[in-house]
Design a protein around this motif. Sequence first.
Motif, PDB file in Angstrom:
ATOM      1  N   UNK A   1      53.792  33.156  40.279  1.00  0.00           N
ATOM      2  CA  UNK A   1      53.631  34.436  40.966  1.00  0.00           C
ATOM      3  C   UNK A   1      52.870  35.433  40.095  1.00  0.00           C
ATOM      4  N   UNK A   2      53.190  35.468  38.814  1.00  0.00           N
ATOM      5  CA  UNK A   2      52.477  36.360  37.899  1.00  0.00           C
ATOM      6  C   UNK A   2      51.004  35.985  37.808  1.00  0.00           C
ATOM      7  N   UNK A   3      50.730  34.688  37.741  1.00  0.00           N
ATOM      8  CA  UNK A   3      49.351  34.220  37.619  1.00  0.00           C
ATOM      9  C   UNK A   3      48.545  34.504  38.878  1.00  0.00           C
ATOM     10  N   UNK A   4      49.187  34.438  40.048  1.00  0.00           N
ATOM     11  CA  UNK A   4      48.454  34.727  41.281  1.00  0.00           C
ATOM     12  C   UNK A   4      48.060  36.196  41.361  1.00  0.00           C
ATOM     13  N   UNK A   5      48.867  37.060  40.770  1.00  0.00           N
ATOM     14  CA  UNK A   5      48.544  38.489  40.768  1.00  0.00           C
ATOM     15  C   UNK A   5      47.424  38.789  39.779  1.00  0.00           C
ATOM     16  N   UNK A   6      47.516  38.222  38.588  1.00  0.00           N
ATOM     17  CA  UNK A   6      46.505  38.408  37.542  1.00  0.00           C
ATOM     18  C   UNK A   6      46.841  37.429  36.424  1.00  0.00           C
ATOM     19  N   UNK A   7      45.885  36.605  36.048  1.00  0.00           N
ATOM     20  CA  UNK A   7      46.170  35.590  35.021  1.00  0.00           C
ATOM     21  C   UNK A   7      46.631  36.233  33.715  1.00  0.00           C
ATOM     22  N   UNK A   8      46.173  37.463  33.468  1.00  0.00           N
ATOM     23  CA  UNK A   8      46.585  38.131  32.228  1.00  0.00           C
ATOM     24  C   UNK A   8      48.062  38.492  32.264  1.00  0.00           C
ATOM     25  N   UNK A   9      48.565  38.883  33.437  1.00  0.00           N
ATOM     26  CA  UNK A   9      49.989  39.182  33.536  1.00  0.00           C
ATOM     27  C   UNK A   9      50.815  37.920  33.312  1.00  0.00           C
ATOM     28  N   UNK A  10      50.324  36.809  33.820  1.00  0.00           N
ATOM     29  CA  UNK A  10      51.002  35.547  33.567  1.00  0.00           C
ATOM     30  C   UNK A  10      51.025  35.201  32.092  1.00  0.00           C
ATOM     31  N   UNK A  11      49.902  35.429  31.427  1.00  0.00           N
ATOM     32  CA  UNK A  11      49.829  35.137  29.993  1.00  0.00           C
ATOM     33  C   UNK A  11      50.762  36.049  29.203  1.00  0.00           C
ATOM     34  N   UNK A  12      50.784  37.325  29.535  1.00  0.00           N
ATOM     35  CA  UNK A  12      51.673  38.252  28.843  1.00  0.00           C
ATOM     36  C   UNK A  12      53.136  37.902  29.099  1.00  0.00           C
ATOM     37  N   UNK A  13      53.468  37.581  30.355  1.00  0.00           N
ATOM     38  CA  UNK A  13      54.851  37.257  30.679  1.00  0.00           C
ATOM     39  C   UNK A  13      55.334  36.014  29.944  1.00  0.00           C
ATOM     40  N   UNK A  14      54.527  34.965  29.981  1.00  0.00           N
ATOM     41  CA  UNK A  14      54.898  33.725  29.292  1.00  0.00           C
ATOM     42  C   UNK A  14      54.921  33.934  27.782  1.00  0.00           C
ATOM     43  N   UNK A  15      53.906  34.629  27.272  1.00  0.00           N
ATOM     44  CA  UNK A  15      53.865  34.898  25.838  1.00  0.00           C
ATOM     45  C   UNK A  15      55.035  35.742  25.377  1.00  0.00           C
ATOM     46  N   UNK A  16      55.408  36.730  26.189  1.00  0.00           N
ATOM     47  CA  UNK A  16      56.557  37.560  25.836  1.00  0.00           C
ATOM     48  C   UNK A  16      57.843  36.763  25.786  1.00  0.00           C
ATOM     49  N   UNK A  17      58.032  35.873  26.763  1.00  0.00           N
ATOM     50  CA  UNK A  17      59.231  35.034  26.763  1.00  0.00           C
ATOM     51  C   UNK A  17      59.257  34.119  25.550  1.00  0.00           C
ATOM     52  N   UNK A  18      58.099  33.592  25.167  1.00  0.00           N
ATOM     53  CA  UNK A  18      58.022  32.715  23.983  1.00  0.00           C
ATOM     54  C   UNK A  18      58.366  33.482  22.716  1.00  0.00           C
ATOM     55  N   UNK A  19      57.778  34.669  22.559  1.00  0.00           N
ATOM     56  CA  UNK A  19      58.018  35.449  21.340  1.00  0.00           C
ATOM     57  C   UNK A  19      59.471  35.907  21.236  1.00  0.00           C
TER      58      UNK A  19
END
Length: 316
Positions: A23-41
Motif C-alpha cells: 500500500x505504501x509503495x502504490x502511493x509513492x515508492x519513497x514512502x514504501x522505502x522509508x516505511x520499510x527502512x524505518x522498521x528495519x532501523x
Amino acid sequence: MLRGLAQVMFLDSTWTGAVFALALLTADWRYGAYGLGGAVLGTGTAWLLGVSRDRVEGGLEGFNSCLAAIGLAVFLEAGRPATALLAAAVCVVVTVVTAAVVRLLGTWSLPPLTMPYCLLASAVTVAAPALRRLWPHGGGIAALPRAAGGPTTLRLGDVCGAFFRNVSQVFFLDEWYAGALLLAGVFLAGRAAGLVACAGSATGVLTAWALGAPAARIADGTMGCNAVLVAMALCGVFLAATPATLLYALLGAATATLLTPAVAALLAPSGGHAFTWPFVLTTLGFLTAARSFPRMTGPKPGVIGPKPGVIGPPPA
C-alpha cells in the motif's frame, strides 16, 4: 520487519505487513522505502541493545520507527538527503524513547502505543523551521493549512473517500485506494479486526459530520484516522472483543475525532498536525477508566504493547 509495519494497526502478521508495504509503495515508492527502512532501523537497534526477543520478533520495536520515517518523508520532502539522514537518526532514537515510555507506562500496566513516535515527530516539527538544512525553502510542515472554515455538506463521493482515507491517513497517505489496500490487509489478519476498523472509520466520519467539521477535512481522512486506531485498540487488542467493549470502543473513536482539531489547534505553530496524539490520549484514558467498569475487561497486568495474535492469526 514486516510485523513492524503490521503492528501500526496492532496486527502480528507477516502477510499483513507485506500488504501494508505494498500500500505504501502504490502511493509513492519513497514512502514504501522509508516505511520499510524505518522498521528495519528500529527493530535492528532494539536487537543490538538487547531488547527482549518477543518484542523484537513481534514487531513491537518497529512500528514507531516506521511511522516516524514515513512522517518525515511526507512532511520534509522525501527526496532530500537531509531528510533521509534525519529519518535514520530519529528511527534509532525512537527505540530509546520507546524503552523509556514502556518503563514509565508499565508502572500503571499501560501500553506505550505510538507515544514515542508522537513525541519525536512533535519535536521535529517544532524544530524544523529553525533548521535550514531541513527546511530551506519554507515548505514542509508549517505549509499545511488546517483551516476551520469551509462547506460542511458531504457528497456521497466524499463519504466513500473519507471511509478509506481514514485508514490511509494512519500512514499519512492521501490516496483512497491505499486505504482500501490497507483495510484488505487488516481483514487478511482477521475478520473481526477488519470489521472493527470499518466501524471505527464510519464512527469518525459520522462524528466529524455531526460536529460540523469542514467537508474537506472529513474527506481527506485527517479527522477520522485516529478513530480507526482507537476502535481497534479498545475492542480486540487491549480489551476483549464483546458487544459492550465495541460500544465502548466506538465512544472512544468519537472522542478521538473530537480531540483531533483540539490537538491540531495546540500544535498550530508547527503546522497543526495532530499526528496520533488523539489516539494515544483517548486510548490511555479509556483503558485506565475501564478498570472501574465491571462490564469491561481491563488490560492484563504488565501489558506493554499489543499482544501478538490477539485479533489476528498466528504469525505467518
